[in-house]
Motif scaffolding. Structure first.
Motif, mmCIF file in Angstrom:
data_model
loop_
_atom_site.group_PDB
_atom_site.id
_atom_site.type_symbol
_atom_site.label_atom_id
_atom_site.label_comp_id
_atom_site.label_asym_id
_atom_site.label_seq_id
_atom_site.Cartn_x
_atom_site.Cartn_y
_atom_site.Cartn_z
ATOM 1 N N MET A 14 21.630 -42.845 56.373
ATOM 2 C CA MET A 14 21.638 -42.200 57.683
ATOM 3 C C MET A 14 21.882 -43.255 58.748
ATOM 4 S SD MET A 14 21.479 -39.922 59.960
ATOM 5 C CE MET A 14 21.246 -38.466 58.954
ATOM 6 N N ASP A 15 23.072 -43.219 59.324
ATOM 7 C CA ASP A 15 23.449 -44.177 60.365
ATOM 8 C C ASP A 15 23.433 -43.471 61.715
ATOM 9 O OD1 ASP A 15 24.159 -45.841 58.156
ATOM 10 O OD2 ASP A 15 26.115 -44.857 58.112
ATOM 11 N N PHE A 16 22.922 -44.164 62.724
ATOM 12 C CA PHE A 16 22.927 -43.593 64.068
ATOM 13 C C PHE A 16 22.665 -44.727 65.053
ATOM 14 C CE2 PHE A 16 21.869 -40.123 67.153
ATOM 15 C CZ PHE A 16 22.938 -39.303 66.840
ATOM 16 N N SER A 17 23.079 -44.509 66.289
ATOM 17 C CA SER A 17 22.827 -45.500 67.337
ATOM 18 C C SER A 17 21.607 -45.137 68.160
ATOM 19 C CB SER A 17 24.058 -45.619 68.252
ATOM 20 O OG SER A 17 24.400 -44.363 68.803
ATOM 21 N N PHE A 18 20.904 -44.101 67.733
ATOM 22 C CA PHE A 18 19.689 -43.638 68.390
ATOM 23 C C PHE A 18 18.591 -43.584 67.335
ATOM 24 C CE2 PHE A 18 16.710 -40.282 69.580
ATOM 25 C CZ PHE A 18 16.448 -40.568 70.915
ATOM 26 N N PRO A 19 17.400 -44.132 67.604
ATOM 27 C CA PRO A 19 16.328 -44.124 66.596
ATOM 28 C C PRO A 19 15.774 -42.715 66.389
ATOM 29 C CG PRO A 19 15.520 -45.022 68.675
ATOM 30 C CD PRO A 19 17.005 -44.846 68.844
ATOM 31 N N LEU B 110 11.437 -31.817 66.150
ATOM 32 C CA LEU B 110 12.459 -32.009 67.173
ATOM 33 C C LEU B 110 12.409 -30.809 68.109
ATOM 34 C CD1 LEU B 110 14.734 -34.108 67.820
ATOM 35 C CD2 LEU B 110 16.311 -32.571 66.668
ATOM 36 N N GLY B 111 11.800 -30.994 69.277
ATOM 37 C CA GLY B 111 11.590 -29.864 70.167
ATOM 38 C C GLY B 111 10.507 -28.956 69.606
ATOM 39 N N GLU B 112 10.821 -27.681 69.443
ATOM 40 C CA GLU B 112 9.860 -26.708 68.935
ATOM 41 C C GLU B 112 9.909 -26.547 67.424
ATOM 42 O OE1 GLU B 112 7.573 -25.225 70.852
ATOM 43 O OE2 GLU B 112 8.361 -26.422 72.517
ATOM 44 N N GLY B 113 10.925 -27.124 66.781
ATOM 45 C CA GLY B 113 11.077 -26.959 65.336
ATOM 46 C C GLY B 113 11.318 -28.282 64.647
ATOM 47 N N TYR B 114 11.545 -28.207 63.338
ATOM 48 C CA TYR B 114 11.732 -29.412 62.547
ATOM 49 C C TYR B 114 13.208 -29.653 62.281
ATOM 50 C CZ TYR B 114 6.743 -29.767 61.833
ATOM 51 O OH TYR B 114 5.396 -29.930 62.039
ATOM 52 N N PHE B 115 13.594 -30.902 62.429
ATOM 53 C CA PHE B 115 14.932 -31.368 62.103
ATOM 54 C C PHE B 115 14.873 -32.042 60.735
ATOM 55 C CE2 PHE B 115 17.088 -35.493 61.840
ATOM 56 C CZ PHE B 115 18.420 -35.109 61.841
ATOM 57 N N VAL C 29 25.709 -25.489 69.812
ATOM 58 C CA VAL C 29 24.532 -25.668 70.658
ATOM 59 C C VAL C 29 23.972 -27.067 70.425
ATOM 60 C CG1 VAL C 29 22.242 -24.794 71.239
ATOM 61 C CG2 VAL C 29 24.032 -23.203 70.510
ATOM 62 N N ALA C 30 23.580 -27.735 71.495
ATOM 63 C CA ALA C 30 23.100 -29.115 71.393
ATOM 64 C C ALA C 30 21.751 -29.176 70.700
ATOM 65 C CB ALA C 30 23.003 -29.742 72.778
ATOM 66 N N ALA C 31 21.526 -30.275 70.008
ATOM 67 C CA ALA C 31 20.233 -30.529 69.377
ATOM 68 C C ALA C 31 19.253 -31.052 70.424
ATOM 69 C CB ALA C 31 20.388 -31.551 68.252
ATOM 70 N N PRO C 32 17.989 -30.654 70.345
ATOM 71 C CA PRO C 32 16.991 -31.177 71.284
ATOM 72 C C PRO C 32 16.854 -32.688 71.159
ATOM 73 C CG PRO C 32 16.146 -29.277 70.082
ATOM 74 C CD PRO C 32 17.424 -29.667 69.412
ATOM 75 N N LEU C 33 16.336 -33.309 72.156
ATOM 76 C CA LEU C 33 16.067 -34.740 72.245
ATOM 77 C C LEU C 33 17.331 -35.564 72.438
ATOM 78 C CD1 LEU C 33 13.824 -36.898 72.200
ATOM 79 C CD2 LEU C 33 14.199 -37.110 69.740
ATOM 80 N N ILE C 34 18.294 -35.450 71.492
ATOM 81 C CA ILE C 34 19.518 -36.238 71.636
ATOM 82 C C ILE C 34 20.522 -35.552 72.550
ATOM 83 C CG2 ILE C 34 19.255 -37.469 69.461
ATOM 84 C CD1 ILE C 34 21.131 -35.495 68.154
ATOM 85 N N ASN C 35 20.351 -34.233 72.774
ATOM 86 C CA ASN C 35 21.139 -33.458 73.742
ATOM 87 C C ASN C 35 22.641 -33.533 73.516
ATOM 88 O OD1 ASN C 35 18.838 -32.556 75.221
ATOM 89 N ND2 ASN C 35 18.720 -34.581 76.186
ATOM 90 N N ILE C 36 23.042 -33.517 72.247
ATOM 91 C CA ILE C 36 24.467 -33.467 71.917
ATOM 92 C C ILE C 36 24.674 -32.419 70.831
ATOM 93 C CG2 ILE C 36 24.941 -35.879 72.528
ATOM 94 C CD1 ILE C 36 24.880 -36.532 69.543
#
Length: 314
Positions: free
Chosen positions: A1-6, A42-47, A112-119
């Motif tokens: 899992m690669d990402f530029s956001f923790p 993640l927000g109100e639910g689980y990612f 629809v954007a994902a919570p927290l990362i807003n993308i």
């Protein structure tokens, strides 16, 4: 899992009958099956980013930027989901690759954007079952169609067909050493071992990582048991893991491998190593865990990064 956001994704357990609400249309969904993987609240639910369920179906989501296409409307006769929710639906409701093939057409993926990362996350999914069947879902058109995956490898953009075709450029790459060659009266001897792997790409673009993963997967010594299999998987994944500082985005952010996950379909087991700690932690979907009725995110304890319960190590 690669990402530029923790993302802070940790080993996670989601029980059967877990109820969640889609951000696409605010309708509720109930999982039929329990699963383990990596994720977080993640927000109100689980990612959840990857995992394996109690029927031995495993799913991982990866990025498909520039090619993933979603709908901008919901449909009354479809199951409407945001991209980051698809894996919850697959793991919670499907039992096999054949099951996925029969039901994937009922989905309507809404941008629809994902919570927290807003993308809006541009995703595609690789799915494998306990019989060893594998398929890939790439949302490049409205009707979702499973793709056969004869290589058993998936990375990011471009689409799967391009990556498979690209393997034709690496027919000379092999494990076996090349023999000496004569140039006039001069005999050129290999510098050392490994001449057969000359030409194996070493960068971190998706095409290069696909070729490396496919080559190592095809040629690594087969495992005799689960422990060796997980060890093999870690060796293969280590050839494509990105350390901090090696890949910098156009925004100046570090893109790196946050964690590595390995799913064993037959025993419904999840293995996890973080960027900071490569010690392998094992999470089994056994009767004790299946008895839990609420989601569990396994927390680290101190700098040793051990898990607070069900902590078994290879």
């Amino acid at each position: 899992m690669d990402f530029s956001f923790p993302l802070d994704a940790r080993p996670i357990y989601i029980p059967a009958e877990y109820t969640w609400e889609s951000v696409a249309d605010n309708k509720q969904h109930k999982s039929d099956y329990a699963f383990v993987g990596a994720g977080r609240l993640l927000g109100e639910g689980y990612f959840v980013a990857d995992g394996v369920n109690q029927h031995g179906l495993s799913v991982a989501e990866l990025y498909l930027p520039g090619e993933a296409k979603y709908q901008d409307y919901t449909e009354s006769n479809s199951i409407n989901l945001a991209p980051h929710e698809v894996i919850l639906w697959l793991l919670g409701n499907m039992t096999s690759v054949e099951d996925v093939k029969k039901n994937i057409g009922t989905l309507n993926i809404v941008g629809v954007a994902a919570p927290l990362i807003n993308i809006v996350t541009p995703l595609h999914w690789i799915i494998t079952d306990a019989e060893g069947n594998s398929t890939v879902i790439e949302p490049t058109e409205k009707q979702l169609k499973p793709k056969e995956n004869p290589v058993g490898v998936m990375t990011n953009t471009p689409q799967l067909e391009w990556h498979i075709e690209n393997l034709r450029n690496y027919l000379s790459v092999r494990p076996k050493q090349y023999a000496p060659e004569s140039f006039g009266e001069y005999v050129a001897e290999p510098f050392s071992q490994g001449t057969g792997t000359m030409g194996l790409p070493g960068g971190y673009t998706p095409p290069e990582r696909f070729v490396r993963a496919a080559f190592f997967k095809e040629n690594i010594k087969p495992a005799k048991d689960e422990t060796e299999g997980v060890n093999n998987a870690q060796h293969i994944l280590n050839t494509v893991r990105i350390p901090k500082g090696i890949v910098i985005t156009q925004n100046g952010e570090e893109d790196y491998s946050l964690y590595s996950g390995t799913m064993v379909n037959n025993t419904q087991t999840y293995y996890y190593t973080s960027y900071e700690n490569h010690q392998i932690t094992k999470l089994v979907l056994d009767e004790e865990l299946l008895s839990k009725k609420e989601p569990i995110v396994f927390k680290y304890q101190g700098n040793t990064e051990s898990f607070d319960i069900l902590n078994t190590r290879l």
